[in-house]
Design an enzyme around this catalytic site. Structure first.
Site, PDB file in Angstrom:
ATOM      1  N   LYS A 118      17.376   3.119   2.571  1.00  0.00           N
ATOM      2  CA  LYS A 118      18.122   2.881   3.867  1.00  0.00           C
ATOM      3  C   LYS A 118      19.479   2.187   3.584  1.00  0.00           C
ATOM      4  O   LYS A 118      19.211   1.042   3.690  1.00  0.00           O
ATOM      5  CB  LYS A 118      17.220   2.198   5.050  1.00  0.00           C
ATOM      6  CG  LYS A 118      16.199   3.166   5.542  1.00  0.00           C
ATOM      7  CD  LYS A 118      15.544   2.355   6.732  1.00  0.00           C
ATOM      8  CE  LYS A 118      14.558   3.156   7.281  1.00  0.00           C
ATOM      9  NZ  LYS A 118      13.756   2.573   8.749  1.00  0.00           N
ATOM     10  N   ASP A 155      14.217  -1.134   2.293  1.00  0.00           N
ATOM     11  CA  ASP A 155      14.849  -1.198   3.564  1.00  0.00           C
ATOM     12  C   ASP A 155      16.056  -2.091   3.549  1.00  0.00           C
ATOM     13  O   ASP A 155      17.149  -1.900   3.171  1.00  0.00           O
ATOM     14  CB  ASP A 155      13.821  -1.771   4.661  1.00  0.00           C
ATOM     15  CG  ASP A 155      13.929  -1.386   5.901  1.00  0.00           C
ATOM     16  OD1 ASP A 155      15.139  -1.511   6.466  1.00  0.00           O
ATOM     17  OD2 ASP A 155      13.159  -1.191   6.786  1.00  0.00           O
ATOM     18  N   VAL A 211      10.676   5.663  10.133  1.00  0.00           N
ATOM     19  CA  VAL A 211       9.965   6.860   9.561  1.00  0.00           C
ATOM     20  C   VAL A 211       8.491   6.349   9.384  1.00  0.00           C
ATOM     21  O   VAL A 211       8.280   5.246   8.715  1.00  0.00           O
ATOM     22  CB  VAL A 211      10.655   7.443   8.217  1.00  0.00           C
ATOM     23  CG1 VAL A 211      12.086   8.153   8.642  1.00  0.00           C
ATOM     24  CG2 VAL A 211      10.990   6.335   7.429  1.00  0.00           C
ATOM     25  N   ASP A 225       3.783   3.377   6.884  1.00  0.00           N
ATOM     26  CA  ASP A 225       2.619   3.215   8.151  1.00  0.00           C
ATOM     27  C   ASP A 225       3.585   2.664   9.452  1.00  0.00           C
ATOM     28  O   ASP A 225       4.715   2.110   9.335  1.00  0.00           O
ATOM     29  CB  ASP A 225       1.680   1.988   7.803  1.00  0.00           C
ATOM     30  CG  ASP A 225       2.079   0.839   7.736  1.00  0.00           C
ATOM     31  OD1 ASP A 225       3.277   0.542   7.129  1.00  0.00           O
ATOM     32  OD2 ASP A 225       1.619  -0.027   8.634  1.00  0.00           O
ATOM     33  N   LYS A 275       1.052  -1.179   0.038  1.00  0.00           N
ATOM     34  CA  LYS A 275      -0.208  -0.139  -0.083  1.00  0.00           C
ATOM     35  C   LYS A 275       0.967   1.329   0.153  1.00  0.00           C
ATOM     36  O   LYS A 275       0.459   2.152  -0.324  1.00  0.00           O
ATOM     37  CB  LYS A 275      -0.889   0.045   1.183  1.00  0.00           C
ATOM     38  CG  LYS A 275      -1.776  -1.319   1.374  1.00  0.00           C
ATOM     39  CD  LYS A 275      -2.464  -1.153   3.026  1.00  0.00           C
ATOM     40  CE  LYS A 275      -3.107  -2.198   3.124  1.00  0.00           C
ATOM     41  NZ  LYS A 275      -3.538  -2.500   4.610  1.00  0.00           N
ATOM     42  N   GLY A 276       2.140   1.061   0.474  1.00  0.00           N
ATOM     43  CA  GLY A 276       2.796   2.258   0.833  1.00  0.00           C
ATOM     44  C   GLY A 276       3.067   3.085  -0.528  1.00  0.00           C
ATOM     45  O   GLY A 276       3.455   4.585  -0.301  1.00  0.00           O
ATOM     46  N   GLU A 309       8.103   2.402  -5.386  1.00  0.00           N
ATOM     47  CA  GLU A 309       8.068   2.008  -4.064  1.00  0.00           C
ATOM     48  C   GLU A 309       8.156   3.195  -3.041  1.00  0.00           C
ATOM     49  O   GLU A 309       8.594   4.138  -3.623  1.00  0.00           O
ATOM     50  CB  GLU A 309       9.105   1.032  -3.556  1.00  0.00           C
ATOM     51  CG  GLU A 309       8.861  -0.367  -3.506  1.00  0.00           C
ATOM     52  CD  GLU A 309       8.054  -0.919  -2.654  1.00  0.00           C
ATOM     53  OE1 GLU A 309       7.478  -0.005  -1.867  1.00  0.00           O
ATOM     54  OE2 GLU A 309       7.985  -2.093  -2.304  1.00  0.00           O
ATOM     55  N   ASP A 310       7.490   2.952  -1.854  1.00  0.00           N
ATOM     56  CA  ASP A 310       7.845   4.166  -0.888  1.00  0.00           C
ATOM     57  C   ASP A 310       9.230   3.867   0.009  1.00  0.00           C
ATOM     58  O   ASP A 310       9.969   4.966   0.078  1.00  0.00           O
ATOM     59  CB  ASP A 310       6.691   4.078   0.288  1.00  0.00           C
ATOM     60  CG  ASP A 310       6.556   2.613   0.779  1.00  0.00           C
ATOM     61  OD1 ASP A 310       7.011   1.796   0.232  1.00  0.00           O
ATOM     62  OD2 ASP A 310       5.986   2.673   2.033  1.00  0.00           O
TER      63      ASP A 310
HETATM   64  C1  PRP Z   1       7.459  -2.118   2.859  1.00  0.00           C
HETATM   65  C2  PRP Z   1       7.722  -1.202   1.484  1.00  0.00           C
HETATM   66  C3  PRP Z   1       8.565  -2.416   0.795  1.00  0.00           C
HETATM   67  C4  PRP Z   1       9.245  -3.304   1.825  1.00  0.00           C
HETATM   68  C5  PRP Z   1      10.477  -2.800   1.848  1.00  0.00           C
HETATM   69  O1  PRP Z   1       6.143  -2.711   2.694  1.00  0.00           O
HETATM   70  O2  PRP Z   1       6.654  -0.692   0.919  1.00  0.00           O
HETATM   71  O3  PRP Z   1       7.686  -3.062   0.028  1.00  0.00           O
HETATM   72  O4  PRP Z   1       8.310  -2.908   3.198  1.00  0.00           O
HETATM   73  O5  PRP Z   1      11.049  -3.587   3.037  1.00  0.00           O
HETATM   74  P1  PRP Z   1      12.602  -4.451   2.651  1.00  0.00           P
HETATM   75  O6  PRP Z   1      13.470  -3.368   1.775  1.00  0.00           O
HETATM   76  O7  PRP Z   1      13.099  -4.766   4.021  1.00  0.00           O
HETATM   77  O8  PRP Z   1      12.051  -6.034   1.756  1.00  0.00           O
HETATM   78  P2  PRP Z   1       5.287  -3.321   3.668  1.00  0.00           P
HETATM   79  O9  PRP Z   1       5.624  -4.860   3.627  1.00  0.00           O
HETATM   80  O10 PRP Z   1       5.511  -2.372   4.812  1.00  0.00           O
HETATM   81  O11 PRP Z   1       3.827  -3.150   3.144  1.00  0.00           O
HETATM   82  P3  PRP Z   1       3.104  -1.741   2.861  1.00  0.00           P
HETATM   83  O12 PRP Z   1       3.649  -1.279   1.623  1.00  0.00           O
HETATM   84  O13 PRP Z   1       1.583  -2.193   2.762  1.00  0.00           O
HETATM   85  O14 PRP Z   1       3.134  -0.853   3.922  1.00  0.00           O
END
Ligand code: PRP
Length: 196
Positions: free
Chosen positions: A147, A119, A169, A175, A59-60, A115-116
């Site tokens: 990051k 990580d 963040v 979220d 969703k991000g 992507e948002d």
């Molecule tokens: C977040 C973000 C990426 C992922 C990054 O999604 O949107 O898809 O985590 O993390 P990584 O680099 O450690 O793999 P999340 O699973 O939190 O879902 P969301 O977008 O619905 O918040």
């Protein structure tokens, strides 16, 4: 922080977002928009001959997709995926499950994943190889945040909004326990929120 942005009450609940939820505003709405204008212009230039299919990762990426696309003048197309990474708590494991798949056929397409945040990089690493395996001509990535200190795998990212340290963040799509996505800015979450 303005009063309007700092205090938002969720109808029907007693949840209120207040400025004490954050230790600082990392990027203001204006800073995010300025960076997206630069990236949009770069996309216009890089993909002038072959407008890409934008793939937003739910969703991000909702905010980033909406604002970035408004800065692109090419006749792009849009599609969405939702994925879930198996893992403990907020940590990615790299084992990804597709919750909602694309509608578009990727054969021969130039694809730009939006992507948002990156990580560990494990989600994007998996997504890159998954979309390439569907016959896309190219698959590139645009992320609002990255990051570098958290990276577990190295992936090529064509467009990065901002590199940040390992702060927790939220906002602008990001979220904590499904809250804070609606903030127009990106803030560092105060430890008392996630240790409560
Ligand atoms: C977040 C973000 C990426 C992922 C990054 O999604 O949107 O898809 O985590 O993390 P990584 O680099 O450690 O793999 P999340 O699973 O939190 O879902 P969301 O977008 O619905 O918040």
């Amino acid at each position: 922080m303005s009063e309007t942005a700092a205090q938002r009450t969720t109808p029907g609940t007693d949840l209120t977002i207040t400025s004490s939820d954050f230790t600082k505003i990392h990027f203001t709405h204006e800073q995010i928009q300025a960076r997206l204008a630069e990236i949009g212009a770069q996309i216009d230039s890089d993909y002038a001959a072959n407008p890409p299919l934008f793939v937003g990762v739910l969703k991000g990426a909702v905010m980033a997709m909406a604002d970035l696309q408004r800065n692109v003048t090419l006749p792009i197309e849009t599609d969405w995926m939702a994925v879930s990474s198996y893992g403990s708590g907020t940590k990615s494991s790299g084992v990804v499950r597709i919750l909602k798949d694309l509608e578009a056929d990727l054969l021969g397409r130039d694809v730009l994943i939006v992507e948002d945040i990156i990580d560990s990089g494990l989600t994007l690493s998996w997504l890159l190889s998954n979309l390439k395996s569907r016959g896309a001509k190219s698959v590139e990535i645009c992320t609002i945040l990255r990051k570098p200190e958290a990276a577990k795998v190295t992936i090529d990212v064509k467009y990065v909004g901002f590199d940040i340290s390992n702060d927790f963040v939220v906002g602008y799509g990001l979220d904590y326990a499904e809250r804070y996505r609606n903030l127009p800015f990106i803030a560092v979450l105060a430890p008392h929120v996630y240790s409560e």
